[in-house]
Design an enzyme around this catalytic site. Structure first.
Site, PDB file in Angstrom:
ATOM      1  N   ARG A  43      -1.136  37.911 -42.453  1.00 33.19           N
ATOM      2  CA  ARG A  43      -0.870  39.217 -41.837  1.00 33.19           C
ATOM      3  C   ARG A  43      -0.238  40.117 -42.898  1.00 33.19           C
ATOM      4  NH1 ARG A  43       3.317  41.964 -39.471  1.00 33.19           N
ATOM      5  NH2 ARG A  43       2.755  43.409 -37.783  1.00 33.19           N
ATOM      6  N   SER A 114      -4.018  39.199 -28.748  1.00 37.09           N
ATOM      7  CA  SER A 114      -2.668  39.485 -28.273  1.00 37.09           C
ATOM      8  C   SER A 114      -2.697  40.093 -26.879  1.00 37.09           C
ATOM      9  CB  SER A 114      -1.955  40.458 -29.219  1.00 37.09           C
ATOM     10  OG  SER A 114      -1.728  39.866 -30.472  1.00 37.09           O
ATOM     11  N   LYS A 144       8.123  43.223 -36.540  1.00 38.55           N
ATOM     12  CA  LYS A 144       7.115  44.232 -36.243  1.00 38.55           C
ATOM     13  C   LYS A 144       7.807  45.511 -35.780  1.00 38.55           C
ATOM     14  CE  LYS A 144       3.253  43.434 -34.230  1.00 38.55           C
ATOM     15  NZ  LYS A 144       2.231  43.103 -33.224  1.00 38.55           N
TER      16      LYS A 144
END
Length: 217
Positions: A43, A114, A144
């Site tokens: 990521r 998600s 995040k």
């Protein structure tokens, strides 16, 4: 690589932006693999993230480590990169490109999606080729900047009650609350800072894996 629910038990998510100064992501991934992680998601996002050839080169190194360890290598929300790196799977968020488009463009890959609400879970239930769901944040997280409000254990249980897909929990999970997450019945935990900020990555990865192995026994 064929999907297996046990892949979700100890799911490491990271990019170079998550690694403390003086360390490298390949070093951390190697230690996490030695500790027993069951999957890794590349990521690479945020203001400090690598771009272009540097990003691809790092991804190739990380994928090779996963290949040698025989664990799945996922790419987060990047169809082109997933194809370039010949990833085993891709993870798609609600704010990313449409899940149906990803499914069409990457047939045969393991697909994670998600989902943070019951409505989103119901949509995932209708998509037969979605292999697992990532739900969270369970707890507040700093990993995040655009994270949704925390679900809490009760919110996570509500999603589990309606999901036909295995759920991997994510968001704010650490050594202190990991057992509470595992007790809900989720398939595993996806973690970033629990490993990238650990004093001993290998030992922490082992603890993560053992927690879900014990609950699965």
């Amino acid at each position: 690589m064929k999907f297996n629910t046990k892949m979700l038990q100890a799911y490491f998510v990271a990019g170079s932006q998550d690694v403390p100064q003086g360390q490298t992501l390949p070093e951390q991934l190697s230690a996490a693999i030695a500790g027993g992680i069951t999957a890794f998601q590349f990521r690479e996002k945020g203001p400090r993230a690598l771009m272009g050839a540097e990003k691809v080169a790092l991804g190739q190194t990380l994928h090779e480590l996963c290949r040698q360890a025989e664990i799945p290598f996922f790419v987060d929300d990047d169809v082109v990169l997933a194809r370039t790196l010949r990833a085993d799977g891709i993870h798609v968020g609600q704010k990313d490109q449409r899940i149906e488009q990803v499914i069409n463009e990457l047939p045969g890959l393991i697909i994670g999606y998600s989902c943070h609400t019951v409505a989103q879970i119901n949509h995932a239930n209708e998509l037969t080729v979605v292999d697992y769901v990532g739900s969270g944040p369970v707890y507040p997280t700093l990993s995040k900047a655009d994270a949704d409000p925390a679900l809490g254990i009760s919110g996570l249980k509500q999603l589990l009650a309606v999901s036909k897909k295995p759920i991997v929990a994510i968001g704010g999970i650490d050594q202190n609350n990991l057992a509470n997450v595992a007790q809900t019945g989720v398939a595993g935990a996806a973690v970033i800072s629990m490993l990238t900020r650990a004093d001993d990555v290998q030992m922490t990865a082992t603890m993560l894996r053992r927690t879900f192995t014990n609950f699965d026994a």
